[in-house]
Motif scaffolding. Structure first.
Motif, PDB file in Angstrom:
ATOM      1  N   THR A 112       0.852  -1.183   0.000  1.00  0.00           N
ATOM      2  CA  THR A 112       0.000   0.000   0.000  1.00  0.00           C
ATOM      3  C   THR A 112       0.886   1.230   0.000  1.00  0.00           C
ATOM      4  N   THR A 136       1.152   5.570  -0.580  1.00  0.00           N
ATOM      5  CA  THR A 136       0.443   6.849  -0.654  1.00  0.00           C
ATOM      6  C   THR A 136       1.375   7.895  -1.238  1.00  0.00           C
ATOM      7  N   GLN A 172      -2.807  10.435  -2.232  1.00  0.00           N
ATOM      8  CA  GLN A 172      -3.613   9.418  -2.910  1.00  0.00           C
ATOM      9  C   GLN A 172      -3.015   8.033  -2.676  1.00  0.00           C
ATOM     10  N   THR A 173      -3.818   7.139  -2.105  1.00  0.00           N
ATOM     11  CA  THR A 173      -3.352   5.792  -1.767  1.00  0.00           C
ATOM     12  C   THR A 173      -3.721   4.796  -2.859  1.00  0.00           C
ATOM     13  N   ASP A 180      -5.786  -1.197  -6.488  1.00  0.00           N
ATOM     14  CA  ASP A 180      -6.974  -0.611  -5.884  1.00  0.00           C
ATOM     15  C   ASP A 180      -6.680   0.860  -5.602  1.00  0.00           C
ATOM     16  N   LYS A 195      -8.648   2.911  -4.273  1.00  0.00           N
ATOM     17  CA  LYS A 195      -9.506   3.311  -3.151  1.00  0.00           C
ATOM     18  C   LYS A 195     -10.711   4.117  -3.628  1.00  0.00           C
ATOM     19  N   ASP A 196     -10.911   5.280  -3.072  1.00  0.00           N
ATOM     20  CA  ASP A 196     -12.126   6.040  -3.363  1.00  0.00           C
ATOM     21  C   ASP A 196     -11.992   6.943  -4.586  1.00  0.00           C
ATOM     22  N   ALA A 197     -10.911   6.820  -5.296  1.00  0.00           N
ATOM     23  CA  ALA A 197     -10.677   7.684  -6.460  1.00  0.00           C
ATOM     24  C   ALA A 197     -10.826   6.895  -7.754  1.00  0.00           C
ATOM     25  N   LYS A 198     -10.883   7.623  -8.856  1.00  0.00           N
ATOM     26  CA  LYS A 198     -10.872   7.004 -10.182  1.00  0.00           C
ATOM     27  C   LYS A 198      -9.865   7.744 -11.044  1.00  0.00           C
TER      28      LYS A 198
END
Length: 277
Positions: free
Chosen positions: A179, A181, A185-186, A205, A207-210
């Motif tokens: 993982t 960062t 942005q992770t 992955d 995470k919450d971004a695209k």
């Protein structure tokens, strides 16, 4: 009257026989006409599917072919210059690959410094770009697609300044934490067993971004072996996935750089992996 009918029927039979015989001769002289019509439709579809598939597939360049284009690399005043000539000393014509004519990868001998650049054409067969390189040894990879010519991406040695450490003297340590960062942005890398001669999927992955589209894809992954000799450039398996597939023909320690664009910034996530037998 009957004699006339007989003559007419006989003439019709002769005419029909001549037509059949003519068609038979024509068909034998052109046996591929009907088959080619079907082949064009089928093969055209196969070519289109292969092109789309290869657009995302691993760009694992074969290095055992005889490259018909020879790049020459020089560095001066924070500017790198690439000169291209083919086997006949002519200037090769380049095709666009992922929105650029040339992808320039520069990696330092310790595999810590990484650049992915796109030199601009400055003359016939001459491409240049600005980059600030510290005194060190570098491996340079010129990733291009010359029209109608065989080409293999191979490492080119570049020495800057007086210090010339060798590649391989990098003491790479395999990551245990996948993982990373970068600037808030992770990204997490997950994969199954890393074994030679098996298709391996690298799933990132975000995470919450695209990620935003970057050079015609959702991301790019560049992989080098510990010696900086084996170059692999991989693209996502699909337009909407940050999954990359490739394979390794030799065990060992490799470093990969995953590039994703978020907004206006391209972020590079480095990982060190070990591929086993």
């Amino acid at each position: 009257m009957k004699r006339g009918i007989v003559i007419w029927i006989g003439s019709a039979i002769v005419y029909l026989s001549l037509v059949i015989a003519g068609y038979y001769v024509y068909a034998n002289m052109n046996p591929k006409i009907e088959k080619n019509a079907n082949h064009t439709t089928t093969n055209g579809g196969e070519e289109n599917m292969n092109h789309q598939h290869n657009h995302h597939e691993n760009k694992d360049h074969v290095t055992n072919i005889v490259s018909e284009v020879t790049p020459k690399v020089s560095y001066d005043n924070e500017e790198i210059t690439i000169e291209l000539r083919d086997k006949n000393n002519h200037v090769p014509e380049l095709e666009v690959s992922h929105e650029e004519y040339m992808h320039l990868i520069i990696v330092s001998s310790d595999l810590k410094e990484y650049h992915h650049l796109h030199p601009e054409k400055k003359g016939e067969g001459v491409y240049q770009t600005q980059v600030s390189l510290k005194d060190n040894s570098y491996k340079v990879f010129i990733d291009i697609q010359p029209k109608g010519l065989q080409y293999a991406v191979k490492p080119i040695e570049l020495h800057v300044g007086e210090a010339h450490p060798k590649h391989g003297d990098n003491n790479l340590v395999t990551d245990t934490d996948f993982t990373k960062t970068i600037n808030g942005q992770t990204v997490e890398l997950t994969t199954q067993s890393l074994e030679v001669n098996k298709k391996i999927a690298f799933n990132f992955d975000v995470k919450d971004a695209k990620p935003d589209p970057y050079l015609g894809a959702l991301g790019h992954v560049v992989i080098l072996d510990e010696e900086g000799e084996k170059y692999i450039h991989v693209h996502p398996v699909a337009d909407d996935k940050t999954v990359f597939e490739t394979s390794f023909d030799k065990p060992g320690v490799y470093k990969l750089w995953a590039e994703f664009k978020f907004g206006e910034q391209v972020k590079v996530y480095p990982f060190v992996i070990e591929v086993k037998k």
